[in-house]
Design a protein around this motif. Structure first.
Motif, PDB file in Angstrom:
ATOM      1  N   PHE A 157     -56.867 -52.447  60.919  1.00  0.00           N
ATOM      2  CA  PHE A 157     -57.965 -52.738  59.995  1.00  0.00           C
ATOM      3  C   PHE A 157     -57.538 -52.669  58.535  1.00  0.00           C
ATOM      4  N   ALA A 158     -56.636 -51.737  58.216  1.00  0.00           N
ATOM      5  CA  ALA A 158     -56.311 -51.475  56.814  1.00  0.00           C
ATOM      6  C   ALA A 158     -55.268 -52.425  56.246  1.00  0.00           C
ATOM      7  N   PHE A 159     -54.300 -52.862  57.070  1.00  0.00           N
ATOM      8  CA  PHE A 159     -53.169 -53.611  56.535  1.00  0.00           C
ATOM      9  C   PHE A 159     -53.129 -55.076  56.965  1.00  0.00           C
ATOM     10  N   GLU A 160     -53.662 -55.376  58.145  1.00  0.00           N
ATOM     11  CA  GLU A 160     -53.590 -56.755  58.619  1.00  0.00           C
ATOM     12  C   GLU A 160     -54.441 -57.669  57.730  1.00  0.00           C
ATOM     13  N   GLY A 161     -53.855 -58.770  57.329  1.00  0.00           N
ATOM     14  CA  GLY A 161     -54.562 -59.715  56.466  1.00  0.00           C
ATOM     15  C   GLY A 161     -54.443 -59.416  54.993  1.00  0.00           C
ATOM     16  N   VAL A 162     -53.878 -58.254  54.632  1.00  0.00           N
ATOM     17  CA  VAL A 162     -53.648 -57.897  53.235  1.00  0.00           C
ATOM     18  C   VAL A 162     -52.267 -58.403  52.827  1.00  0.00           C
ATOM     19  N   GLU A 163     -52.150 -58.920  51.626  1.00  0.00           N
ATOM     20  CA  GLU A 163     -50.872 -59.468  51.160  1.00  0.00           C
ATOM     21  C   GLU A 163     -49.778 -58.409  51.230  1.00  0.00           C
ATOM     22  N   GLY A 164     -48.710 -58.723  51.936  1.00  0.00           N
ATOM     23  CA  GLY A 164     -47.592 -57.792  52.086  1.00  0.00           C
ATOM     24  C   GLY A 164     -47.746 -56.813  53.223  1.00  0.00           C
ATOM     25  N   GLY A 165     -48.858 -56.886  53.951  1.00  0.00           N
ATOM     26  CA  GLY A 165     -49.095 -55.939  55.030  1.00  0.00           C
ATOM     27  C   GLY A 165     -49.166 -56.613  56.380  1.00  0.00           C
ATOM     28  N   THR A 166     -48.876 -55.839  57.421  1.00  0.00           N
ATOM     29  CA  THR A 166     -49.000 -56.297  58.807  1.00  0.00           C
ATOM     30  C   THR A 166     -49.635 -55.154  59.609  1.00  0.00           C
ATOM     31  N   THR A 167     -49.755 -55.359  60.901  1.00  0.00           N
ATOM     32  CA  THR A 167     -50.320 -54.301  61.736  1.00  0.00           C
ATOM     33  C   THR A 167     -49.388 -53.103  61.847  1.00  0.00           C
ATOM     34  N   LYS A 168     -48.117 -53.254  61.451  1.00  0.00           N
ATOM     35  CA  LYS A 168     -47.160 -52.150  61.537  1.00  0.00           C
ATOM     36  C   LYS A 168     -46.568 -51.754  60.186  1.00  0.00           C
ATOM     37  N   GLN A 169     -47.027 -52.424  59.124  1.00  0.00           N
ATOM     38  CA  GLN A 169     -46.447 -52.141  57.816  1.00  0.00           C
ATOM     39  C   GLN A 169     -47.501 -52.302  56.740  1.00  0.00           C
ATOM     40  N   SER A 170     -47.457 -51.412  55.751  1.00  0.00           N
ATOM     41  CA  SER A 170     -48.405 -51.481  54.641  1.00  0.00           C
ATOM     42  C   SER A 170     -47.861 -52.358  53.526  1.00  0.00           C
ATOM     43  N   PRO A 171     -48.717 -52.792  52.616  1.00  0.00           N
ATOM     44  CA  PRO A 171     -48.214 -53.434  51.393  1.00  0.00           C
ATOM     45  C   PRO A 171     -47.364 -52.440  50.593  1.00  0.00           C
ATOM     46  N   PRO A 172     -46.500 -52.932  49.714  1.00  0.00           N
ATOM     47  CA  PRO A 172     -45.631 -52.028  48.953  1.00  0.00           C
ATOM     48  C   PRO A 172     -46.415 -51.142  47.995  1.00  0.00           C
ATOM     49  N   VAL A 173     -45.862 -49.955  47.742  1.00  0.00           N
ATOM     50  CA  VAL A 173     -46.453 -48.976  46.833  1.00  0.00           C
ATOM     51  C   VAL A 173     -45.608 -48.923  45.567  1.00  0.00           C
ATOM     52  N   ASP A 174     -46.260 -48.815  44.412  1.00  0.00           N
ATOM     53  CA  ASP A 174     -45.528 -48.716  43.156  1.00  0.00           C
ATOM     54  C   ASP A 174     -44.660 -47.462  43.125  1.00  0.00           C
ATOM     55  N   SER A 175     -43.567 -47.533  42.370  1.00  0.00           N
ATOM     56  CA  SER A 175     -42.614 -46.429  42.295  1.00  0.00           C
ATOM     57  C   SER A 175     -43.144 -45.280  41.440  1.00  0.00           C
ATOM     58  N   LEU A 176     -42.747 -44.057  41.788  1.00  0.00           N
ATOM     59  CA  LEU A 176     -43.034 -42.886  40.959  1.00  0.00           C
ATOM     60  C   LEU A 176     -42.059 -42.765  39.801  1.00  0.00           C
ATOM     61  N   GLY A 177     -41.025 -43.595  39.804  1.00  0.00           N
ATOM     62  CA  GLY A 177     -39.992 -43.503  38.781  1.00  0.00           C
ATOM     63  C   GLY A 177     -38.893 -42.534  39.189  1.00  0.00           C
ATOM     64  N   THR A 178     -37.820 -42.506  38.425  1.00  0.00           N
ATOM     65  CA  THR A 178     -36.701 -41.600  38.699  1.00  0.00           C
ATOM     66  C   THR A 178     -36.299 -40.861  37.427  1.00  0.00           C
ATOM     67  N   ILE A 179     -35.639 -39.744  37.625  1.00  0.00           N
ATOM     68  CA  ILE A 179     -35.189 -38.906  36.516  1.00  0.00           C
ATOM     69  C   ILE A 179     -33.694 -38.685  36.661  1.00  0.00           C
ATOM     70  N   THR A 180     -32.949 -38.940  35.596  1.00  0.00           N
ATOM     71  CA  THR A 180     -31.513 -38.666  35.548  1.00  0.00           C
ATOM     72  C   THR A 180     -31.239 -37.810  34.322  1.00  0.00           C
ATOM     73  N   VAL A 181     -30.487 -36.740  34.497  1.00  0.00           N
ATOM     74  CA  VAL A 181     -30.152 -35.880  33.356  1.00  0.00           C
ATOM     75  C   VAL A 181     -29.110 -36.601  32.509  1.00  0.00           C
ATOM     76  N   PRO A 182     -29.475 -37.038  31.304  1.00  0.00           N
ATOM     77  CA  PRO A 182     -28.528 -37.834  30.500  1.00  0.00           C
ATOM     78  C   PRO A 182     -27.304 -37.022  30.101  1.00  0.00           C
ATOM     79  N   GLY A 183     -26.163 -37.676  30.085  1.00  0.00           N
ATOM     80  CA  GLY A 183     -24.916 -37.019  29.720  1.00  0.00           C
ATOM     81  C   GLY A 183     -24.304 -36.270  30.878  1.00  0.00           C
TER      82      GLY A 183
END
Length: 422
Positions: A157-183
């Motif tokens: 019900f939640a993913f089928e018919g939604v762009e990027g989704g199927t009965t076994k996969q959800s649409p993509p989720v935006d990234s939380l971002g990444t952190i790298t200690v500079p230097g």
């Protein structure tokens, strides 16, 4: 005198079977340093530089996070006396609810809803085991099966018919971002690429801890010392642990055992749900049926390996995460090099057993060392099937060798009814 003060004066835990003592922190650090030095030696002999490079360590950390969170969930529940085999199902609920909310309202909302999804699984497990005294193993297995069925049904019900989704996969989720200690990240990467003995391997390990980190990874790592503080340095934690050691005595001192068991198992589910949300938001930016791949069970194994302690659990999760990462980066070459490492460790184990006059165990280790050494010397790589199976094989081996030092909470898994001590 307060309940916490009285409980804190309970007799010290008996030593491990056979008179074994707990390994002190300095000794543990020396052992870890020795294993790392041996790994560095193997890297120089085999030219398998990938086994300790920065990218390998970063991948290992990412794979260790959901295992560690599931293990922490098991730790909270079992310290209160409830065995939580349902961690896999709670991980699954976390992956589905995290992705479902994440693609609609953003990744941080997905994280929160993933925690709630896992906590709902924990609440159900608590109700069945604590209120109705159903066998904990049976309840946990039922939770795992139920989670699979519920998420598959909801996906229709939640993913089928939604762009990027199927009965076994959800649409993509935006990234939380990444952190790298500079230097610091660049310097450690450069040092790792020098391929010096031991120093470059330390740089690779530390580099993986400061490069392209998800904020959720930092939160997960911080939860390990927080769990230690909450369970071993607060009156709340003392009361909770007393429910897993002697609930009758705890109740006689005024502890609401039922309430603490419920709280522990709900927290357990929430932590597993957070691990599931990590899988469907950070490790993969979408829900995919079957993506937990048994990590809930491996998390439980990490908890047992760690002797129901947060620090040992973290080491176990790191070990299993590392072996799991081998199949993603230079798998056959790296696992082949690790055959030599295992052979050397078995030689050391054989010598140690002989010194302790355990001659049969020493002979077994020596024979196994010869077999591993011969396997390494007569082959150039290993089958890809072995690479895939490596984390599961390591799980079984680690549990087999550490079994003699384990001490679970005394009342873990035992049925309890309010007022049964009266």
């Amino acid at each position: 005198m307060s309940t916490a003060t009285v409980l804190d004066k309970k007799p010290a835990s008996p030593p491990a079977p056979g008179g074994r003592r707990k390994i002190s922190l300095p000794v543990l650090m020396i052992v870890i340093a020795g294993v790392l030095a041996l790994t560095s030696l193997v890297r120089l002999i085999t030219d398998a530089d990938g086994i300790t490079n920065v990218s390998q360590m970063a991948t290992a950390l990412q794979l260790a996070v959901p295992i560690g969170l599931a293990g922490l969930g098991g730790l909270w529940a079992e310290r209160a006396g409830v065995v939580n085999i349902g961690l896999e199902g709670m991980l699954i609920l976390g992956t589905w609810f995290g992705a479902w909310a994440g693609y609609q309202w953003g990744p941080w909302v997905g994280v929160l809803v993933g925690i709630i999804g896992g906590a709902i699984g924990g609440l159900l497990h608590a109700a069945v085991t604590v209120t109705f005294n159903v066998n904990h193993i049976v309840s946990g297995v039922a939770i795992n099966i139920l989670a699979l069925g519920v998420t598959r049904y909801l996906s229709n019900f939640a993913f089928e018919g939604v762009e990027g989704g199927t009965t076994k996969q959800s649409p993509p989720v935006d990234s939380l971002g990444t952190i790298t200690v500079p230097g610091l990240s660049d310097w450690l990467t450069t040092l790792n690429e020098k391929h010096w003995f031991f120093i470059s391997d330390i740089a690779g390990l530390l580099g993986g801890l400061v490069t392209d980190l998800s904020p959720l990874t930092i939160i997960a790592v911080a939860l390990i010392p927080f769990t230690w503080w909450a369970l071993w340095r607060t009156s709340f934690g003392l009361r909770l642990r007393s429910c897993g050691e002697n609930p009758v005595a705890a109740e006689s001192l005024g502890v609401n055992v039922i309430k603490y068991k419920y709280l522990a198992v709900i927290i357990s589910g929430g932590l597993a749900g957070l691990g599931g949300a990590f899988l469907s938001i950070v490790a993969n930016p979408f829900y995919l049926e079957g993506q937990t791949a048994g990590k809930g069970y491996i998390g439980l194994a990490a908890m047992i390996f760690g002797n129901w302690m947060p620090g040992g659990l973290a080491l176990g999760a790191g070990l299993f995460g590392y072996t799991d990462s081998l199949k993603l980066r230079g798998g056959t070459e790296n696992v082949h090099a690790l055959l030599l490492l295992v052979a050397l460790l078995l030689v050391i184990g054989a010598v140690w057993m002989v010194v302790r006059k355990k001659y049969v165990a020493g002979v077994v280790c020596a024979v196994a060392a010869v077999g591993m050494g011969a396997w390494y010397a007569t082959t150039d790589d290993v089958p890809t099937q072995l690479v895939t199976a490596t984390p599961y094989v390591v799980t079984l081996l680690v549990l087999s060798f550490s079994a003699q030092r384990l001490r679970m909470p005394k009342a873990d898994g035992q049925p309890y009814r309010k007022g049964q001590g009266q």
